[in-house]
Design a protein around this motif. Structure first.
Motif, short mmCIF file in Angstrom:
data_model
loop_
_atom_site.label_atom_id
_atom_site.label_comp_id
_atom_site.label_asym_id
_atom_site.label_seq_id
_atom_site.Cartn_x
_atom_site.Cartn_y
_atom_site.Cartn_z
N VAL B 131 0.85 -1.19 0.00
CA VAL B 131 0.00 0.00 0.00
C VAL B 131 0.88 1.24 0.00
CG1 VAL B 131 -1.76 1.31 1.25
CG2 VAL B 131 -1.86 -1.20 1.21
N PHE B 132 0.69 2.09 -0.99
CA PHE B 132 1.40 3.36 -1.05
C PHE B 132 0.41 4.49 -0.81
CE2 PHE B 132 3.82 0.30 -3.45
CZ PHE B 132 5.11 0.51 -3.00
N THR B 133 0.92 5.60 -0.32
CA THR B 133 0.00 6.69 -0.03
C THR B 133 0.40 7.96 -0.79
OG1 THR B 133 1.34 7.12 1.93
CG2 THR B 133 -0.74 5.99 2.27
N VAL B 366 4.69 -1.46 -15.32
CA VAL B 366 5.87 -0.60 -15.28
C VAL B 366 5.51 0.88 -15.42
CG1 VAL B 366 6.33 -0.94 -17.75
CG2 VAL B 366 8.17 -0.19 -16.23
N ASP B 367 4.49 1.18 -16.23
CA ASP B 367 4.16 2.59 -16.44
C ASP B 367 3.62 3.25 -15.17
OD1 ASP B 367 5.09 2.43 -19.04
OD2 ASP B 367 3.14 1.93 -19.87
N PRO B 368 2.61 2.64 -14.51
CA PRO B 368 2.19 3.26 -13.25
C PRO B 368 3.28 3.25 -12.18
CG PRO B 368 1.01 1.18 -13.65
CD PRO B 368 1.72 1.54 -14.91
N ALA B 369 4.13 2.22 -12.16
CA ALA B 369 5.21 2.18 -11.16
C ALA B 369 6.16 3.36 -11.37
CB ALA B 369 5.97 0.86 -11.25
N ARG B 370 6.42 3.66 -12.63
CA ARG B 370 7.30 4.79 -12.95
C ARG B 370 6.67 6.10 -12.47
NH1 ARG B 370 6.67 7.01 -17.42
NH2 ARG B 370 5.93 5.11 -18.45
N ILE B 371 5.38 6.23 -12.65
CA ILE B 371 4.69 7.46 -12.22
C ILE B 371 4.80 7.62 -10.70
CG2 ILE B 371 2.39 8.50 -11.96
CD1 ILE B 371 1.82 7.15 -14.80
N LEU B 372 4.70 6.49 -9.97
CA LEU B 372 4.79 6.55 -8.52
C LEU B 372 6.23 6.60 -8.04
CD1 LEU B 372 2.09 3.88 -7.58
CD2 LEU B 372 1.85 6.37 -7.53
N ILE B 374 8.24 4.04 -7.82
CA ILE B 374 8.50 2.88 -6.96
C ILE B 374 9.19 1.80 -7.79
CG2 ILE B 374 6.60 3.36 -5.36
CD1 ILE B 374 4.92 1.25 -6.86
N PRO B 375 10.02 0.98 -7.16
CA PRO B 375 10.84 0.00 -7.92
C PRO B 375 10.09 -1.28 -8.24
CG PRO B 375 11.38 -0.14 -5.59
CD PRO B 375 10.32 0.93 -5.71
N HIS B 376 8.79 -1.17 -8.52
CA HIS B 376 8.01 -2.36 -8.79
C HIS B 376 7.52 -2.34 -10.24
CE1 HIS B 376 8.26 -3.32 -4.61
NE2 HIS B 376 7.83 -2.13 -4.28
N GLY B 377 6.66 -3.28 -10.56
CA GLY B 377 6.13 -3.32 -11.92
C GLY B 377 7.11 -3.91 -12.91
N THR B 378 8.09 -4.67 -12.42
CA THR B 378 9.05 -5.30 -13.32
C THR B 378 9.48 -6.64 -12.73
OG1 THR B 378 11.27 -5.18 -14.25
CG2 THR B 378 10.88 -3.96 -12.20
N LEU B 379 9.93 -7.53 -13.62
CA LEU B 379 10.45 -8.83 -13.20
C LEU B 379 11.95 -8.91 -13.46
CD1 LEU B 379 7.56 -11.14 -14.51
CD2 LEU B 379 7.98 -10.39 -12.16
#
Lengths: 334, 436
Positions: B131-133, B366-372, B374-379
């Motif tokens: 959960v991110f805020t 990856v696109d929403p992770a980049r907007i946030l 955060i280092p997620h959205g990738t394998l």
């Protein structure tokens, strides 16, 4: 769920009266014909028929109204129903009771019909959707959406004066944007086959894509009124001046007010209508309101008969004759 | 389903034979995926000393990064009668979503580090997903006094926003953008000019005219967008527009980007399918904000998503208790319970030929992770092992009993979808497995 399915039963008979939209032309004609038969009743010295004896009708008004509520009340009483008037101040609903609570409570008191007026479009649909199966809902005006009994009494007025609707040019003048009356009138006129429906208003008082309602749009009263057979003037609310929709009543009257002089542009036998209450000198000149073309008071008169017709048609199917009920019971046993 | 941060205790896992799609890394092919210590260890070849404790047979399935949802209301703190962090993150992982971003309109508002901390702790204890805020741009979201953004950032906020509340003036917006830029915070904006919204509840179009419902004109969005773009350009802040609803807005964002303005944008999944006419006879399940607009707008949003002008699809998840929708249309609360239709609707775009599958997955990962940021959205090897595995051919129907969010308010009940999540892993641990 379409409005039509909600409003009529499996046999196409009226169950709720929420909007003109989605109804069959035949049903509108039936309502007008029934209203005609009630006109005789209301002109008698004993103005009652026992059609809805023993039934309880609730006038549930969440918005101030004197005229509409009074005519619904009179209509119910002339059908021998018991009538309960509940004027719910907006502040009462703020206290926490939801509309659904209100509905359930009244249903628990075995009320048979709700006549509902509310400032939110869609309220009558909401009540109809959640009402118990034996309860009918009549829309007495919801937001800007619909005021179908008003439209029907206007149609009856037109029919009595003009005989029918073919080839009629009908013009509606004024605040179309905020008018539930206009929306219902336009639907009814198109359904009954009126020759042409026109609206006249400045852009600020027209809904977007008004033509999708089935009207010809005019911004000039003199052009819009030309050769019209029926002229319907809408009430202009004073608060329209505050919302930057209009500069002044003065300019509104100068551009869109109906005067005797402008009336000469219409067809010679044109009738002038207004759903009331009228603002003399704002949308209509007194000379016209009280003049020979005006049928404004007749509209009020027909209003009671039309509401009697709608109430009795919506309730009738739920008053099976005693024999029919017994026959049904036998069939079930057999 | 607790303790998503205890990644070192996670079992070594191999996902065998999946079509692995990782747009961040340009991967799309059948591979074995090795997970160790909560992270992606390798593709195809087991790292030295790897001993699989868990094996997932994922033949004929797709394995992609766990979905990152830019906007999901979890209703906690403050509106636990609607939903909780526990209930909604559990629903999220069933839908392949491993990271959710919570906007600041909780009660109390996320305008102090204490509320950020409260949500973080609750999510750690009870949350199945990350959960991110997003912190508030102004105190209490009241629109006039700035929050302590530096403190919010230090507490872990991934950005700041005032949505859906209005700001007092363009001057406040300008100052807020400037102040956020000082700390390199992304500002999330909802383009909505309150004075033009004017009590509206549906798109100002033919339906509003027919039903007599007060309308929200397209210009409520485009006018706010134009004003915000002018200020963003001037301040150089990184800004993200949430939940665009009009085709014209997509063109405006495309133009701004072409001119070098640092903006991104998203769209909610339901806007890509529904239009104003779906409101039909006052169906409150279709009451959303921004409102459903025309078919032309829907097509423009789809095109924007395909072209990458819209970077991400989000759920705009707004779970409600039943009463919230039981009132005349204008009096109902807007919003759709959207977590569980985010991936299904996006896959349907693939079915309908709007996007190819890797692009669709990119817009969810990856696109929403980049907007946030955060280092997620990738394998990619080394990344946290947040994985969504789905059977791309399995047909299913969204029914009341297949819905897991506390909020039952979705207009998609009864819709048939193809593609069903079978496993979700967060930090290398299986948090959802479909045994059905």
């Amino acid at each position: 769920m379409s409005g039509a399915n909600l409003q009529v039963d499996e046999n196409g008979r009226l169950r709720h009266f929420l909007t003109v939209e989605g109804l069959h032309r035949g049903l509108l004609v039936e309502i007008m014909d029934t209203a005609e038969s009630f006109l005789g009743v209301v002109e008698q010295s004993v103005k009652k028929v026992p059609l809805l004896r023993g039934k309880t009708i609730v006038n549930l008004f969440f918005e101030a109204s004197t005229r509409t509520r009074t005519t619904f009340e009179l209509a119910a009483k002339r059908l021998s129903a018991d009538v309960l008037n509940i004027n719910v101040d907006a502040s009462a609903t703020v206290k926490g009771e939801t509309l659904l609570d209100t509905l359930r409570n009244l249903e628990a008191m075995h009320c048979d019909m709700f006549v509902v007026r509310h400032a939110d479009s869609g309220t009558a649909h909401f009540f109809a959707r959640h009402a118990a199966p034996h309860v009918s809902v009549i829309n007495a005006g919801d937001g800007r959406h619909a005021h179908p009994t008003q439209a029907l009494l206007d149609m009856l007025t037109i029919r009595r004066h003009k005989g029918g609707f073919d080839r009629l040019r009908v013009v509606i003048v004024g605040d179309i944007l905020h008018s539930r009356v206009a929306r219902s009138q336009i639907r009814a006129l198109n359904l009954l086959g009126a020759g042409e429906v026109r609206v006249v208003a400045p852009h600020t008082l027209l809904p977007v894509r008004a033509e999708t309602l089935g009207v010809r749009v005019f911004h000039d009263l003199e052009a819009g009124i030309r050769d019209a057979d029926v002229i319907i003037m809408l009430r202009l609310q004073h608060e329209r001046m505050r919302g930057a929709l209009l500069p002044s009543e003065h300019e509104y009257f100068r551009l869109f007010g109906l005067t005797a002089e402008r009336l000469t542009l219409a067809a010679p036998e044109a009738i002038v209508m207004h759903p009331g209450p009228i603002n003399r000198g704002v949308e209509i000149d007194s000379q016209v309101a009280d003049g020979a073309h005006s049928v404004i008071l007749e509209q009020v008169h027909y209003g009671i008969a039309v509401r009697m017709a709608v109430m009795s048609l919506a309730m009738h199917r739920r008053i099976p004759a005693p024999e029919a009920r017994e026959a049904g019971a036998e069939r079930e046993i057999g | 389903m607790t303790g998503i941060e205890r990644e070192s205790e996670t079992p070594a896992t191999v996902i065998r034979g999946a079509r692995v799609i990782d747009p961040a890394d340009g991967v799309d092919g059948v591979h074995d995926l090795f997970l160790q210590n909560g992270c992606v260890a390798a593709l195809d070849r087991a790292p030295p000393g790897f001993r699989a404790e868990v094996e997932i047979d994922a033949r004929d399935r797709v394995a992609c990064p766990g979905i990152v949802d830019l906007c999901a209301r979890l209703r906690e703190p403050g509106q636990e009668h609607k939903a909780t962090i526990a209930s909604e993150t559990a629903a999220a992982v069933r839908a392949g979503i491993t990271s959710v971003c919570c906007p600041p309109d909780t009660r109390p508002v996320i305008d102090t580090p204490a509320v950020v901390e409260l949500i973080r702790r609750r999510a750690e204890q009870q949350g199945a997903a990350r959960v991110f805020t997003v912190g508030a741009l102004t105190q209490g979201l009241a629109g006039s006094q700035l929050t302590e953004m530096a403190a919010l950032k230090a507490a872990g906020c991934v950005g700041v926003s005032n949505a859906p509340a209005p700001l007092a003036s363009l001057l406040v917006l300008r100052r807020a953008l400037e102040y956020a830029a000082t700390f390199d915070l992304t500002v999330f904006l909802q383009a909505e000019e309150p004075s033009l919204q004017d009590g509206g509840c549906v798109h100002e179009g033919a339906l509003a005219t027919r039903l007599g419902l007060p309308g929200i004109p397209e210009a409520a969005e485009t006018a706010a967008l134009a004003a915000a773009l002018a200020l963003i350009e001037q301040t150089g802040v990184r800004a993200h527009f949430c939940r665009l609803s009009a085709a014209r807005s997509v063109r405006m964002v495309a133009r701004a980007r072409h001119d070098g303005v640092p903006v991104s944008a998203d769209v909610c999944a339901h806007q890509l399918f529904l239009t104003e006419t779906d409101v039909a006879e006052f169906n409150a399940l279709y009451h959303v904000r921004p409102p459903l607009r025309t078919r032309h707008d829907r097509d423009g949003l789809r095109e924007g998503l395909a072209q990458g002008v819209l970077d991400a699809v989000c759920s705009d998840h707004q779970p409600h208790e039943a009463d919230a929708k039981l009132a005349p249309f204008p009096a109902t609360e807007p919003g759709i319970s959207g977590l569980e239709t985010l991936l299904p609707l996006t896959l349907r775009l693939v079915e309908e030929g709007v996007l190819d599958l890797p692009t669709a997955i990119a817009r969810l990962t990856v696109d929403p992770a980049r907007i946030l940021g955060i280092p997620h959205g990738t394998l990619a090897p080394g990344a946290a092992a947040d994985v969504c595995i789905f059977d791309p051919r399995r047909p299913w129907r969204l029914d009341a009993d297949t819905l897991h969010s506390r909020g039952r308010n979705t207009p998609f009940l009864g819709w048939e979808f193809t593609g069903r999540v079978t496993h979700t892993l967060v930090g290398g641990r299986i948090v959802f497995e479909d045994r059905g």
